[in-house]
Design a protein around this motif. Structure first.
Motif, PDB file in Angstrom:
ATOM      1  N   VAL A 186       0.828  -1.205   0.000  1.00 62.64           N
ATOM      2  CA  VAL A 186       0.000   0.000   0.000  1.00 62.64           C
ATOM      3  C   VAL A 186       0.865   1.259   0.000  1.00 62.64           C
ATOM      4  CG1 VAL A 186      -1.662   1.356   1.342  1.00 62.64           C
ATOM      5  CG2 VAL A 186      -2.008  -1.097   1.052  1.00 62.64           C
ATOM      6  N   MET A 187       1.908   1.248   0.810  1.00 62.80           N
ATOM      7  CA  MET A 187       2.779   2.415   0.884  1.00 62.80           C
ATOM      8  C   MET A 187       3.487   2.683  -0.446  1.00 62.80           C
ATOM      9  SD  MET A 187       4.412   2.203   4.712  1.00 62.80           S
ATOM     10  CE  MET A 187       5.142   3.821   4.561  1.00 62.80           C
ATOM     11  N   LYS A 188       3.751   1.629  -1.191  1.00 63.80           N
ATOM     12  CA  LYS A 188       4.459   1.767  -2.457  1.00 63.80           C
ATOM     13  C   LYS A 188       3.515   2.088  -3.621  1.00 63.80           C
ATOM     14  CE  LYS A 188       7.643  -0.642  -5.572  1.00 63.80           C
ATOM     15  NZ  LYS A 188       8.429  -1.898  -5.785  1.00 63.80           N
ATOM     16  N   HIS A 189       2.307   1.494  -3.599  1.00 60.91           N
ATOM     17  CA  HIS A 189       1.424   1.577  -4.768  1.00 60.91           C
ATOM     18  C   HIS A 189       0.159   2.396  -4.525  1.00 60.91           C
ATOM     19  CE1 HIS A 189       3.779  -1.469  -6.923  1.00 60.91           C
ATOM     20  NE2 HIS A 189       3.838  -2.138  -5.785  1.00 60.91           N
ATOM     21  N   GLY A 190      -0.097   2.814  -3.288  1.00 57.00           N
ATOM     22  CA  GLY A 190      -1.325   3.533  -2.998  1.00 57.00           C
ATOM     23  C   GLY A 190      -1.286   4.980  -3.457  1.00 57.00           C
TER      24      GLY A 190
END
Length: 295
Positions: free
Chosen positions: A291-295
């Motif tokens: 999530v932190m990378k792709h959100g």
């Protein structure tokens, strides 16, 4: 008494005790309500003590039930964490992942990222609940929550995820009629025009030029608990809204962004939180990193 059977019975008792409901415990455990009732009764018989007080309307704990929950609950959480960590391969998370997130940010950024994560890992079961309520994670059985900061709960680990820019906006019709065509307002004018809020007694946090932050209380005209609907109301010309800039930008020409003399709207800090006493299972850690990378 069979050790594994008693452990399963204990898990079901803890679920019933925490949710004060056989039906809810059955739903979350994936077994029939009748089975939950029978297994809890089986545990009571084995221990020689009544653990729950049952009426037609409610389920409560006896003194013996309270003591068992207090002692067994943390032990079961620790055992679950150990087992999760032992059986999960780093490259293939499996099991149930329960996440809660705010309505608007959850729908726009967190949900799409988690859906993509789940699509890559077919052995994972995802349960996502979008709510602006502060959900008790351990009691409700959530692995991970996303919340706006600041986070004051000492029993939770908080990991900063994003800083979300916010802005003021109104419909072109509202700008023309209520704001007399002005898109740059002073504080006094902003406080006198109708505003759309998403929570009772809502405030807008504004940053002055000197870096200090003030709580500004707008003139409420409409309140709706779903932040997405505050934007819909603003599009209809019902007032000024304070919302994530990304969501305002998606409205195109249906909304006009407003600026404030000498002040800007303070961004919202979003954190990922999880219980501090629980070792983070691989599936939760991998989902959070995704999530932190792709959100």
């Amino acid at each position: 008494m069979n050790g594994m059977t008693s452990l399963d019975d204990l898990r079901l008792f803890v679920a019933v005790a925490r949710h004060s409901s056989f039906v809810e415990a059955a739903r979350r455990s994936g077994v029939p309500t009748s089975t939950v009732s029978r297994r809890v009764a089986q545990l009571e018989e084995a221990l020689g003590a009544r653990l729950l007080q049952r009426t037609s309307r409610s389920v409560g704990l006896t003194h013996e039930g309270e003591r068992l929950l207090e002692r067994a609950g943390p032990l079961l959480e620790g055992l679950t964490s150990v087992l999760d960590t032992s059986v999960e391969r780093e490259d293939e998370p499996r099991g149930r992942l329960r996440v809660t997130a705010p309505v608007m940010t959850g729908a726009q950024r967190i949900a799409p990222a988690l859906f993509a994560f789940a699509a890559r890992h077919p052995h994972l079961t995802l349960e996502l609940e979008l709510t602006n309520a502060v959900v008790p994670l351990v009691e409700e059985g959530f692995d991970l929550a996303f919340r706006s900061g600041p986070i004051h709960d000492a029993e939770l680990v908080a990991r900063r995820v994003w800083s979300i820019p916010f802005t003021l906006a109104a419909s072109p019709q509202f700008v023309k009629q209520a704001l007399r065509g002005r898109t740059q307002l002073d504080r006094e004018m902003l406080g006198s025009v109708p505003a759309i809020l998403s929570q009772p007694g809502g405030i807008w946090r504004l940053r002055r030029r000197d870096g200090s932050v003030e709580d500004f209380r707008p003139c409420e005209r409409l309140r709706v608990n779903d932040p997405r609907m505050t934007i819909a109301a603003a599009v209809q010309g019902l007032g000024v809204v304070c919302a994530p800039k990304e969501a305002i930008d998606q409205q195109g020409q249906a909304l006009v962004q407003l600026t404030l003399t000498g002040r800007t709207v303070e961004p919202r800090e979003l954190f990922a939180v999880y219980p501090s006493r629980r070792q983070l299972p691989a599936r939760v850690r991998m989902a959070l990193d995704w999530v932190m990378k792709h959100g």
